[in-house]
Design a protein around this motif. Structure first.
Motif, PDB file in Angstrom:
ATOM      1  N   LEU A  43       0.810  -1.212   0.000  1.00 26.19           N
ATOM      2  CA  LEU A  43       0.000   0.000   0.000  1.00 26.19           C
ATOM      3  C   LEU A  43       0.848   1.269   0.000  1.00 26.19           C
ATOM      4  CD1 LEU A  43      -2.733  -1.023   2.605  1.00 26.19           C
ATOM      5  CD2 LEU A  43      -2.955  -0.951   0.119  1.00 26.19           C
ATOM      6  N   MET A  44       2.092   1.147   0.388  1.00 27.55           N
ATOM      7  CA  MET A  44       2.955   2.315   0.589  1.00 27.55           C
ATOM      8  C   MET A  44       3.774   2.678  -0.645  1.00 27.55           C
ATOM      9  SD  MET A  44       6.049   2.488   3.369  1.00 27.55           S
ATOM     10  CE  MET A  44       7.309   3.743   3.336  1.00 27.55           C
ATOM     11  N   MET A  45       4.293   1.678  -1.362  1.00 28.37           N
ATOM     12  CA  MET A  45       5.296   1.906  -2.403  1.00 28.37           C
ATOM     13  C   MET A  45       4.683   1.936  -3.809  1.00 28.37           C
ATOM     14  SD  MET A  45       8.200   2.051  -0.747  1.00 28.37           S
ATOM     15  CE  MET A  45       8.951   1.550   0.812  1.00 28.37           C
ATOM     16  N   PRO A  46       4.710   3.097  -4.492  1.00 25.70           N
ATOM     17  CA  PRO A  46       4.161   3.173  -5.850  1.00 25.70           C
ATOM     18  C   PRO A  46       5.162   2.723  -6.909  1.00 25.70           C
ATOM     19  CG  PRO A  46       4.923   5.317  -5.172  1.00 25.70           C
ATOM     20  CD  PRO A  46       5.161   4.401  -3.985  1.00 25.70           C
ATOM     21  N   ASN A  47       4.646   2.352  -8.053  1.00 27.03           N
ATOM     22  CA  ASN A  47       5.486   1.959  -9.188  1.00 27.03           C
ATOM     23  C   ASN A  47       5.900   3.221  -9.949  1.00 27.03           C
ATOM     24  OD1 ASN A  47       6.750   0.734 -11.315  1.00 27.03           O
ATOM     25  ND2 ASN A  47       5.086  -0.641 -11.824  1.00 27.03           N
ATOM     26  N   SER A  48       6.758   4.005  -9.330  1.00 28.99           N
ATOM     27  CA  SER A  48       7.155   5.278  -9.929  1.00 28.99           C
ATOM     28  C   SER A  48       8.154   5.100 -11.067  1.00 28.99           C
ATOM     29  CB  SER A  48       7.761   6.194  -8.858  1.00 28.99           C
ATOM     30  OG  SER A  48       8.894   5.583  -8.274  1.00 28.99           O
ATOM     31  N   GLY A  49       8.710   3.894 -11.204  1.00 30.78           N
ATOM     32  CA  GLY A  49       9.667   3.637 -12.274  1.00 30.78           C
ATOM     33  C   GLY A  49       9.000   3.192 -13.556  1.00 30.78           C
ATOM     34  N   ASN A  50       8.434   1.980 -13.540  1.00 31.95           N
ATOM     35  CA  ASN A  50       7.850   1.417 -14.767  1.00 31.95           C
ATOM     36  C   ASN A  50       6.752   2.287 -15.363  1.00 31.95           C
ATOM     37  OD1 ASN A  50       8.809  -0.928 -12.963  1.00 31.95           O
ATOM     38  ND2 ASN A  50       8.685  -1.867 -14.984  1.00 31.95           N
TER      39      ASN A  50
ATOM     40  N   PRO B 264       5.502  21.038 -10.756  1.00 31.25           N
ATOM     41  CA  PRO B 264       5.850  20.195  -9.605  1.00 31.25           C
ATOM     42  C   PRO B 264       4.631  19.529  -8.969  1.00 31.25           C
ATOM     43  CG  PRO B 264       7.118  22.210  -9.526  1.00 31.25           C
ATOM     44  CD  PRO B 264       6.118  22.388 -10.638  1.00 31.25           C
ATOM     45  N   ALA B 265       3.525  20.249  -8.876  1.00 35.37           N
ATOM     46  CA  ALA B 265       2.315  19.659  -8.306  1.00 35.37           C
ATOM     47  C   ALA B 265       1.801  18.526  -9.180  1.00 35.37           C
ATOM     48  CB  ALA B 265       1.232  20.735  -8.145  1.00 35.37           C
ATOM     49  N   GLY B 266       1.812  18.724 -10.502  1.00 32.07           N
ATOM     50  CA  GLY B 266       1.352  17.681 -11.412  1.00 32.07           C
ATOM     51  C   GLY B 266       2.232  16.451 -11.370  1.00 32.07           C
ATOM     52  N   VAL B 267       3.547  16.665 -11.288  1.00 34.65           N
ATOM     53  CA  VAL B 267       4.489  15.542 -11.226  1.00 34.65           C
ATOM     54  C   VAL B 267       4.286  14.748  -9.942  1.00 34.65           C
ATOM     55  CG1 VAL B 267       6.930  14.925 -11.017  1.00 34.65           C
ATOM     56  CG2 VAL B 267       6.210  16.599 -12.722  1.00 34.65           C
ATOM     57  N   VAL B 268       4.184  15.425  -8.813  1.00 38.36           N
ATOM     58  CA  VAL B 268       3.974  14.736  -7.539  1.00 38.36           C
ATOM     59  C   VAL B 268       2.684  13.941  -7.566  1.00 38.36           C
ATOM     60  CG1 VAL B 268       3.459  15.100  -5.086  1.00 38.36           C
ATOM     61  CG2 VAL B 268       5.364  16.315  -6.153  1.00 38.36           C
ATOM     62  N   PHE B 269       1.634  14.510  -8.115  1.00 45.43           N
ATOM     63  CA  PHE B 269       0.345  13.809  -8.160  1.00 45.43           C
ATOM     64  C   PHE B 269       0.449  12.524  -8.970  1.00 45.43           C
ATOM     65  CE2 PHE B 269      -3.863  12.889  -9.888  1.00 45.43           C
ATOM     66  CZ  PHE B 269      -4.634  12.910  -8.729  1.00 45.43           C
ATOM     67  N   LEU B 270       1.055  12.590 -10.148  1.00 41.82           N
ATOM     68  CA  LEU B 270       1.161  11.392 -10.983  1.00 41.82           C
ATOM     69  C   LEU B 270       2.054  10.338 -10.347  1.00 41.82           C
ATOM     70  CD1 LEU B 270       1.417  12.691 -14.679  1.00 41.82           C
ATOM     71  CD2 LEU B 270      -0.497  11.537 -13.583  1.00 41.82           C
ATOM     72  N   MET B 271       3.207  10.747  -9.840  1.00 38.74           N
ATOM     73  CA  MET B 271       4.154   9.777  -9.283  1.00 38.74           C
ATOM     74  C   MET B 271       3.584   9.101  -8.039  1.00 38.74           C
ATOM     75  SD  MET B 271       6.846   9.771 -11.287  1.00 38.74           S
ATOM     76  CE  MET B 271       8.377   9.336 -10.467  1.00 38.74           C
ATOM     77  N   ALA B 272       2.826   9.838  -7.234  1.00 35.59           N
ATOM     78  CA  ALA B 272       2.298   9.287  -5.981  1.00 35.59           C
ATOM     79  C   ALA B 272       1.122   8.349  -6.199  1.00 35.59           C
ATOM     80  CB  ALA B 272       1.887  10.419  -5.043  1.00 35.59           C
ATOM     81  N   THR B 273       0.420   8.497  -7.318  1.00 36.47           N
ATOM     82  CA  THR B 273      -0.806   7.714  -7.535  1.00 36.47           C
ATOM     83  C   THR B 273      -0.591   6.467  -8.392  1.00 36.47           C
ATOM     84  OG1 THR B 273      -1.355   9.182  -9.404  1.00 36.47           O
ATOM     85  CG2 THR B 273      -2.341   9.702  -7.273  1.00 36.47           C
ATOM     86  N   MET B 274       0.656   6.127  -8.644  1.00 30.70           N
ATOM     87  CA  MET B 274       0.936   4.938  -9.435  1.00 30.70           C
ATOM     88  C   MET B 274       0.614   3.661  -8.648  1.00 30.70           C
ATOM     89  SD  MET B 274       1.849   5.832 -12.489  1.00 30.70           S
ATOM     90  CE  MET B 274       0.464   6.974 -12.267  1.00 30.70           C
ATOM     91  N   PRO B 275       0.452   2.525  -9.344  1.00 28.39           N
ATOM     92  CA  PRO B 275       0.059   1.277  -8.668  1.00 28.39           C
ATOM     93  C   PRO B 275       1.188   0.683  -7.839  1.00 28.39           C
ATOM     94  CG  PRO B 275       0.561   0.853 -10.973  1.00 28.39           C
ATOM     95  CD  PRO B 275       0.590   2.341 -10.796  1.00 28.39           C
ATOM     96  N   THR B 276       0.900  -0.440  -7.217  1.00 34.36           N
ATOM     97  CA  THR B 276       1.911  -1.142  -6.404  1.00 34.36           C
ATOM     98  C   THR B 276       3.094  -1.558  -7.274  1.00 34.36           C
ATOM     99  OG1 THR B 276       0.194  -1.987  -4.937  1.00 34.36           O
ATOM    100  CG2 THR B 276       2.315  -3.113  -4.900  1.00 34.36           C
ATOM    101  N   ALA B 277       4.297  -1.301  -6.784  1.00 33.52           N
ATOM    102  CA  ALA B 277       5.509  -1.601  -7.548  1.00 33.52           C
ATOM    103  C   ALA B 277       5.730  -3.105  -7.677  1.00 33.52           C
ATOM    104  CB  ALA B 277       6.717  -0.956  -6.875  1.00 33.52           C
ATOM    105  N   ILE B 278       6.157  -3.544  -8.850  1.00 33.96           N
ATOM    106  CA  ILE B 278       6.416  -4.962  -9.092  1.00 33.96           C
ATOM    107  C   ILE B 278       7.539  -5.479  -8.202  1.00 33.96           C
ATOM    108  CG2 ILE B 278       7.238  -6.619 -10.827  1.00 33.96           C
ATOM    109  CD1 ILE B 278       5.764  -5.016 -12.926  1.00 33.96           C
ATOM    110  N   VAL B 279       8.510  -4.620  -7.885  1.00 33.35           N
ATOM    111  CA  VAL B 279       9.632  -5.057  -7.057  1.00 33.35           C
ATOM    112  C   VAL B 279       9.164  -5.482  -5.673  1.00 33.35           C
ATOM    113  CG1 VAL B 279      10.180  -2.771  -6.099  1.00 33.35           C
ATOM    114  CG2 VAL B 279      11.997  -4.455  -6.393  1.00 33.35           C
TER     115      VAL B 279
END
Length: 294
Positions: free
Chosen positions: A93-100, A234-249
């Motif tokens: 629940l904590m870690m977003p998939n900010s990479g893929n 910056p606000a748009g970038v933070v919003f997108l990066m934070a709302t990504m799904p659970t990271a595969i790693v």
């Protein structure tokens, strides 16, 4: 939205087809290249050729850390109220998939300036995944594991260049740019291939946790944007990066330490599909925050 979301969907579908096909895709080798070579190169290339101020990079890095902290608190509260296992599902629940997903999406939505901000955000999340996330599943924190992450040394080199004003030799700058350029398509191919091979074991639990990841991402992003007073890109970038799904790693860690991997992998799949379904809306909100869409 098509110029932004189209390339992401096409590359993920190509990866999915390769994962389902007879030839397949050697994900272990490709993921190793991404983690050990492409990601550090992208970070170095992006942050040493800044067109934005170092202060903006510091602000985004702080926003990423704050997003993770708020997400951790919200996730712990949800799991406490529902009786879920913190060891198994707090990183989920904590870690977003900010990479893929996060990096390609921001780059397509905001261009090179967005890429630089997203790279700074990604560094914080990636280091947290390989330190905090892994430690939760392992039950202990090992400094040696963190020190083996090339991202750390890439960041140290960036700090050295920015603080001393050293000019990066053109051959190194060009090499880093070329190498880092393969990270985004490689990550999307890996995402598609992973989705083709992962299987959902507990659909009901996966759906609940997937919606939880999305809700926690949205809430944490809005809180951080308000607390830090972020505006524009910056606000748009933070919003997108934070709302990504659970990271595969996160699934990789859960499988390594045998912490409900069958259920965790279900959350990864459902969370990714849910986010894909919501991408037009999430992207539109981010563009509105950045003042690009009306």
């Amino acid at each position: 939205m098509l110029p932004i979301l189209g390339p992401i969907g096409i590359l993920v579908l190509i990866g999915y087809a390769m994962g389902r096909g007879a030839t397949g895709l050697d994900t272990r080798t490709l993921s190793t290249v991404v983690v050990m070579v492409a990601a550090p190169a992208l970070i170095f290339s992006s942050l040493t050729s800044l067109e934005i101020t170092p202060q903006a990079v510091v602000a985004i890095s702080g926003a990423a850390a704050l997003c993770l902290a708020i997400s951790a608190l919200l996730a712990a509260l949800v799991l406490k109220l529902t009786g879920g296992s913190l060891r198994s599902f707090l990183p989920v629940l904590m870690m977003p998939n900010s990479g893929n997903m996060g990096l390609p999406l921001v780059m397509l939505a905001f261009g090179d300036a967005g890429r630089e901000l997203a790279a700074a955000y990604f560094v914080v999340v990636a280091l947290a995944q390989h330190s905090i996330g892994m430690s939760i599943y392992a039950g202990s924190f090992k400094v040696g594991t963190l020190l083996r992450q090339p991202l750390i040394y890439s960041v140290l080199l960036v700090v050295l260049v920015l603080t001393t004003g050293i000019d990066v030799p053109p051959v190194i700058a060009t090499t880093a740019e070329m190498t880092g350029g393969m990270m985004v398509p490689a990550m999307l191919l890996l995402l598609g291939t992973s989705l083709a091979r992962l299987r959902v074991a507990d659909l009901k639990s996966a759906v609940v946790l997937a919606f939880g990841r999305l809700a926690i991402g949205v809430i944490s992003a809005i809180c951080v944007i308000w607390i830090l007073g972020l505006e524009g890109m910056p606000a748009g970038v933070v919003f997108l990066m934070a709302t990504m799904p659970t990271a595969i790693v996160i699934y990789v860690f859960s499988e390594r330490y045998n912490r409900d991997p069958e259920r965790v992998v279900g959350v990864v799949v459902v969370s990714t599909l849910l986010t894909f379904a919501c991408l037009p809306g999430l992207t539109w909100i981010a563009l509105r925050m950045a003042g690009v869409a009306s």
